[in-house]
Write a protein that holds these residues in place. Structure first.
Motif, PDB file in Angstrom:
ATOM      1  N   ARG A  93      24.149  19.488 -21.906  1.00 33.43           N
ATOM      2  CA  ARG A  93      25.298  20.023 -22.635  1.00 33.43           C
ATOM      3  C   ARG A  93      24.838  20.844 -23.831  1.00 33.43           C
ATOM      4  O   ARG A  93      25.354  21.937 -24.091  1.00 33.43           O
ATOM      5  N   HIS A  96      23.447  24.095 -22.631  1.00 34.23           N
ATOM      6  CA  HIS A  96      24.536  24.980 -22.207  1.00 34.23           C
ATOM      7  C   HIS A  96      25.243  25.596 -23.406  1.00 34.23           C
ATOM      8  O   HIS A  96      25.571  26.789 -23.415  1.00 34.23           O
ATOM      9  N   ASP A  97      25.474  24.790 -24.451  1.00 29.57           N
ATOM     10  CA  ASP A  97      26.147  25.299 -25.651  1.00 29.57           C
ATOM     11  C   ASP A  97      25.295  26.340 -26.370  1.00 29.57           C
ATOM     12  O   ASP A  97      25.819  27.310 -26.931  1.00 29.57           O
ATOM     13  N   SER A  99      22.995  28.373 -25.031  1.00 31.58           N
ATOM     14  CA  SER A  99      22.879  29.606 -24.258  1.00 31.58           C
ATOM     15  C   SER A  99      23.592  29.423 -22.921  1.00 31.58           C
ATOM     16  O   SER A  99      22.995  28.916 -21.971  1.00 31.58           O
ATOM     17  N   PRO A 100      24.869  29.808 -22.841  1.00 31.51           N
ATOM     18  CA  PRO A 100      25.640  29.604 -21.608  1.00 31.51           C
ATOM     19  C   PRO A 100      24.996  30.317 -20.421  1.00 31.51           C
ATOM     20  O   PRO A 100      24.722  31.512 -20.494  1.00 31.51           O
ATOM     21  N   ILE A 103      26.465  33.864 -18.077  1.00 34.55           N
ATOM     22  CA  ILE A 103      27.607  34.428 -18.794  1.00 34.55           C
ATOM     23  C   ILE A 103      27.858  35.874 -18.382  1.00 34.55           C
ATOM     24  O   ILE A 103      28.985  36.359 -18.431  1.00 34.55           O
ATOM     25  N   SER A 106      30.431  35.921 -15.746  1.00 35.38           N
ATOM     26  CA  SER A 106      31.735  35.308 -16.060  1.00 35.38           C
ATOM     27  C   SER A 106      32.664  36.356 -16.657  1.00 35.38           C
ATOM     28  O   SER A 106      32.228  37.247 -17.397  1.00 35.38           O
ATOM     29  N   VAL A 111      35.429  32.780 -20.001  1.00 31.55           N
ATOM     30  CA  VAL A 111      34.708  32.391 -21.215  1.00 31.55           C
ATOM     31  C   VAL A 111      35.649  31.702 -22.198  1.00 31.55           C
ATOM     32  O   VAL A 111      35.332  30.643 -22.754  1.00 31.55           O
ATOM     33  N   GLU A 114      36.823  28.267 -20.878  1.00 26.18           N
ATOM     34  CA  GLU A 114      35.773  27.247 -20.952  1.00 26.18           C
ATOM     35  C   GLU A 114      35.641  26.683 -22.365  1.00 26.18           C
ATOM     36  O   GLU A 114      35.356  25.493 -22.544  1.00 26.18           O
ATOM     37  N   MET A 146      33.040  34.327 -27.528  1.00 28.66           N
ATOM     38  CA  MET A 146      32.881  32.898 -27.300  1.00 28.66           C
ATOM     39  C   MET A 146      32.565  32.162 -28.598  1.00 28.66           C
ATOM     40  O   MET A 146      33.152  31.113 -28.892  1.00 28.66           O
ATOM     41  N   GLU A 150      34.776  29.348 -30.415  1.00 26.28           N
ATOM     42  CA  GLU A 150      34.194  28.035 -30.726  1.00 26.28           C
ATOM     43  C   GLU A 150      34.434  27.674 -32.186  1.00 26.28           C
ATOM     44  O   GLU A 150      34.805  26.531 -32.501  1.00 26.28           O
TER      45      GLU A 150
END
Length: 231
Positions: A93, A96-97, A99-100, A103, A106, A111, A114, A146, A150
């Motif tokens: 996790r 992933h946070d 560096s998605p 991307i 997507s 984006v 998610e 993104m 966030e």
């Protein structure tokens, strides 16, 4: 004639001074923009490096320990294996946070969805996404949007005491618009101008060559409007 000459000369000097000052300001603004873009690009590269280190280093070692525990201790290592599984999930996790993955493949809608999906259990989220054209956003722009989402959703979740969140995304051939509004406590605008979160939003907006407007009133929630060109 002498008076006319003096007037013309004075106007010429003033005009040249104004032009020089304008050019100086433009150069300072361009330099500031380059510094911001370089700083944000460096941050994302560092995120990518850390994500790779976690994925290739830490997760592989945890998987090795898990396999070793399963082989050596069989059924008696259930608790250890479960603990290692949780560590692996946490590391994935975090990776992933930072560096998605994928991307670039997507859509901007995916984006945004998610980012807000984990908050649906604590917030009543309404989304309106309208695209007038299938716009091919660069990975850099998707990453900046993104990060902005966030920052906004995390602040709403942690500080706003909100129960509802409204998110609207709209794109046309020339510009894109993001509008986010919550029904939380709000804050005093003059007391938050120097906050790190607001500075992050402004820096990433400048990276997008866009504009951001934030409006908040105590006990009446906060709204954020972001607009940037697609080119």
């Amino acid at each position: 004639m002498l008076l006319v000459f003096i007037i013309v000369l004075t106007r010429l000097i003033i005009r040249n001074a104004v032009a020089a000052k304008t050019k100086e300001n433009q150069l300072k603004l361009a330099n500031q923009q380059q510094l911001i873009q370089a700083s944000i690009t460096a941050q994302e590269k560092e995120r990518g490096r850390l994500a790779a280190d976690i994925h290739d280093g830490l997760i592989s070692k945890l998987n090795g320990l898990k396999l070793q525990a399963e082989i050596q201790y069989a059924d008696t290592a259930v608790g250890i294996v479960e603990g290692l599984d949780r560590c692996i999930m946490t590391a994935r996790r975090i990776s992933h946070d930072l560096s998605p993955p994928l991307i670039e493949h997507s859509s901007m809608e995916d984006v945004i969805e998610e980012v807000i999906e984990p908050y649906r259990s604590s917030l009543a989220i309404t989304t309106r996404i309208g695209m007038l054209k299938n716009i091919d956003y660069s990975s850099e722009k998707k990453i900046q949007v993104m990060r902005i989402m966030e920052e906004v959703t995390m602040n709403v979740h942690k500080h706003a005491n909100a129960s509802e969140l409204y998110v609207r995304w709209r794109g046309n051939p020339t510009h894109s618009l993001l509008y986010v509004k919550d029904d939380g406590d709000g804050f005093a605008m003059d007391e938050s101008k120097t906050g790190l979160g607001l500075q992050n939003l402004e820096s990433r907006t400048q990276f997008l060559n866009g504009l951001i407007k934030i409006h908040s009133t105590l006990n009446h929630g906060t709204s954020i409007l972001l607009c940037f060109p697609n080119n």
